[in-house]
Design a protein around this motif. Structure first.
Motif, PDB file in Angstrom:
ATOM      1  N   PHE A  29      41.180  80.050  46.018  1.00 29.93           N
ATOM      2  CA  PHE A  29      41.657  80.749  47.204  1.00 29.93           C
ATOM      3  C   PHE A  29      42.365  82.026  46.767  1.00 29.93           C
ATOM      4  N   SER A  30      42.552  82.915  47.687  1.00 29.32           N
ATOM      5  CA  SER A  30      43.226  84.175  47.374  1.00 29.32           C
ATOM      6  C   SER A  30      43.970  84.656  48.607  1.00 29.32           C
ATOM      7  N   GLY A  31      44.871  85.595  48.395  1.00 31.71           N
ATOM      8  CA  GLY A  31      45.632  86.134  49.512  1.00 31.71           C
ATOM      9  C   GLY A  31      46.828  86.924  49.023  1.00 31.71           C
ATOM     10  N   SER A  32      47.552  87.464  49.993  1.00 34.63           N
ATOM     11  CA  SER A  32      48.768  88.196  49.675  1.00 34.63           C
ATOM     12  C   SER A  32      49.829  87.222  49.183  1.00 34.63           C
ATOM     13  N   LEU A  33      50.562  87.624  48.165  1.00 31.98           N
ATOM     14  CA  LEU A  33      51.508  86.728  47.506  1.00 31.98           C
ATOM     15  C   LEU A  33      52.928  86.997  48.004  1.00 31.98           C
ATOM     16  N   HIS A  34      53.619  85.925  48.362  1.00 30.65           N
ATOM     17  CA  HIS A  34      55.032  86.000  48.761  1.00 30.65           C
ATOM     18  C   HIS A  34      55.819  85.085  47.830  1.00 30.65           C
ATOM     19  N   VAL A  35      56.798  85.627  47.127  1.00 27.84           N
ATOM     20  CA  VAL A  35      57.557  84.874  46.127  1.00 27.84           C
ATOM     21  C   VAL A  35      58.644  84.043  46.795  1.00 27.84           C
ATOM     22  N   ILE A  36      58.657  82.732  46.512  1.00 26.17           N
ATOM     23  CA  ILE A  36      59.708  81.834  46.974  1.00 26.17           C
ATOM     24  C   ILE A  36      60.780  81.712  45.898  1.00 26.17           C
ATOM     25  N   ASP A  37      60.363  81.407  44.684  1.00 28.03           N
ATOM     26  CA  ASP A  37      61.251  81.451  43.524  1.00 28.03           C
ATOM     27  C   ASP A  37      60.393  81.755  42.302  1.00 28.03           C
ATOM     28  N   GLY A  38      60.951  81.560  41.105  1.00 32.36           N
ATOM     29  CA  GLY A  38      60.255  82.016  39.909  1.00 32.36           C
ATOM     30  C   GLY A  38      58.894  81.419  39.676  1.00 32.36           C
ATOM     31  N   VAL A  76      65.806  85.584  37.801  1.00 30.96           N
ATOM     32  CA  VAL A  76      64.370  85.385  37.572  1.00 30.96           C
ATOM     33  C   VAL A  76      63.589  85.558  38.871  1.00 30.96           C
ATOM     34  N   THR A  77      64.076  84.971  39.958  1.00 27.75           N
ATOM     35  CA  THR A  77      63.386  85.129  41.243  1.00 27.75           C
ATOM     36  C   THR A  77      63.256  86.599  41.618  1.00 27.75           C
ATOM     37  N   ASP A  78      64.335  87.355  41.438  1.00 27.80           N
ATOM     38  CA  ASP A  78      64.301  88.791  41.769  1.00 27.80           C
ATOM     39  C   ASP A  78      63.304  89.540  40.889  1.00 27.80           C
ATOM     40  N   VAL A  80      60.603  88.295  39.339  1.00 28.94           N
ATOM     41  CA  VAL A  80      59.228  87.915  39.703  1.00 28.94           C
ATOM     42  C   VAL A  80      58.848  88.565  41.029  1.00 28.94           C
ATOM     43  N   ARG A  81      59.782  88.619  41.961  1.00 25.24           N
ATOM     44  CA  ARG A  81      59.511  89.249  43.263  1.00 25.24           C
ATOM     45  C   ARG A  81      59.200  90.732  43.090  1.00 25.24           C
ATOM     46  N   ALA A  82      59.956  91.401  42.232  1.00 20.90           N
ATOM     47  CA  ALA A  82      59.733  92.839  42.015  1.00 20.90           C
ATOM     48  C   ALA A  82      58.345  93.102  41.441  1.00 20.90           C
ATOM     49  N   ARG A  83      57.838  92.171  40.617  1.00 18.91           N
ATOM     50  CA  ARG A  83      56.533  92.362  39.991  1.00 18.91           C
ATOM     51  C   ARG A  83      55.369  92.008  40.912  1.00 18.91           C
ATOM     52  N   TYR A  84      55.549  90.999  41.755  1.00 12.21           N
ATOM     53  CA  TYR A  84      54.377  90.422  42.410  1.00 12.21           C
ATOM     54  C   TYR A  84      54.407  90.370  43.946  1.00 12.21           C
ATOM     55  N   ASP A  85      55.571  90.445  44.553  1.00 10.84           N
ATOM     56  CA  ASP A  85      55.615  90.241  46.006  1.00 10.84           C
ATOM     57  C   ASP A  85      54.730  91.256  46.737  1.00 10.84           C
ATOM     58  N   GLY A  86      53.881  90.745  47.627  1.00 12.67           N
ATOM     59  CA  GLY A  86      52.997  91.590  48.411  1.00 12.67           C
ATOM     60  C   GLY A  86      51.675  91.925  47.753  1.00 12.67           C
ATOM     61  N   ARG A  87      51.504  91.577  46.477  1.00 14.68           N
ATOM     62  CA  ARG A  87      50.244  91.854  45.797  1.00 14.68           C
ATOM     63  C   ARG A  87      49.228  90.748  46.083  1.00 14.68           C
ATOM     64  N   ARG A  88      47.976  91.024  45.815  1.00 15.90           N
ATOM     65  CA  ARG A  88      46.924  90.046  46.082  1.00 15.90           C
ATOM     66  C   ARG A  88      46.699  89.170  44.847  1.00 15.90           C
ATOM     67  N   ALA A  89      46.726  87.873  45.049  1.00 10.43           N
ATOM     68  CA  ALA A  89      46.536  86.924  43.954  1.00 10.43           C
ATOM     69  C   ALA A  89      45.283  86.098  44.195  1.00 10.43           C
ATOM     70  N   ARG A  90      44.662  85.712  43.108  1.00 13.97           N
ATOM     71  CA  ARG A  90      43.534  84.773  43.141  1.00 13.97           C
ATOM     72  C   ARG A  90      43.963  83.518  42.385  1.00 13.97           C
ATOM     73  N   CYS A  91      43.729  82.357  42.983  1.00 11.07           N
ATOM     74  CA  CYS A  91      44.229  81.106  42.406  1.00 11.07           C
ATOM     75  C   CYS A  91      43.132  80.056  42.312  1.00 11.07           C
TER      76      CYS A  91
END
Length: 230
Positions: A29-38, A76-78, A80-91
């Motif tokens: 699956f894939s989609g926009s990524l929202h960080v909850i924690d690290g 760590v959460t901050d 990871v959020r700065a690097r990835y929040d809102g980007r598209r991930a494939r899992c």
């Protein structure tokens, strides 16, 4: 005769539908990524626990032995959020954990998130489940990057220590000789927790809601409570 044949076909079709297995959970699956924690994200509408890695807990602090305490879990959460929040991930889903989250290996721009974050010293390799990122963590530790440049307790050890402290505090609250907690869940299930179980410490007893302490498992079960699974 036509009516009987049609009825037979209809009944047979219903039986086959009932016998058919439910569709398996989507593996990719894939989609926009929202960080909850690290190590926990929402990818689209799927809650994901990143495979093979472990992040400090949100409330975890680092430091000690002469080093000032600081909120490494929130940091760590901050990061990871700065690097990835809102980007598209494939899992790729590998499993489902007891909380219903997809345990998955995920990538952003073709790069494995777990490997990147372990290499940067933001996450630890979770060797209890996988050795995939073992060497990445060792290289990060040699370089002293991220968490490896500070006094830090591994998240699993921190969680175990926190549970032990919560269990000890709970035992002090218990009536003498009656340490089993009879809890009622939000769905009305009557569940009892014994000392040493995973959720014993955090579970609180509210006697005004019908919850109670028991002196033995047999007493709890006779009153209609079932044992907690963990």
């Amino acid at each position: 005769m036509i009516y009987i044949r049609s009825l037979f076909v209809g009944v047979l079709g219903s039986l086959l539908a009932l016998a058919s297995p439910a569709p398996a959970a989507q593996s990719s699956f894939s989609g926009s990524l929202h960080v909850i924690d690290g190590d926990t994200f929402d990818v689209g509408d799927v809650r994901v626990r990143l495979f093979g890695v472990d992040a400090p807990e949100q409330g975890q602090t680092c430091g000690g032995d002469g080093t000032p305490q600081w909120s490494c879990g929130a940091w760590v959460t901050d990061e990871v959020r700065a690097r990835y929040d809102g980007r598209r991930a494939r899992c790729e889903r590998l499993d489902t954990d007891r909380y219903g989250r997809a345990v998955a290996r995920c990538s952003v721009d073709g790069k494995d998130m777990g490997r990147t974050l372990v290499s940067e010293g933001l996450l630890f390799a979770y060797r209890d489940y996988s050795m995939d990122y073992d060497l990445d963590e060792k290289r990060a530790a040699v370089r002293g990057v991220g968490l490896h440049g500070a006094q830090v307790q591994r998240p699993a050890a921190y969680r175990a220590e926190t549970r032990r402290a919560a269990n000890a505090a709970a035992l002090e609250e218990a009536p003498e000789g009656c340490v089993i907690k009879g809890n009622i869940s939000s769905k009305g299930a009557r569940i009892y927790h014994s000392p040493g179980q995973q959720h014993y410490g955090p579970t609180r007893i509210d006697e005004s809601e019908g919850e109670r302490w028991f002196c033995s498992a047999a007493e709890a079960e006779a009153a209609g409570w079932r044992p907690a699974r963990r």
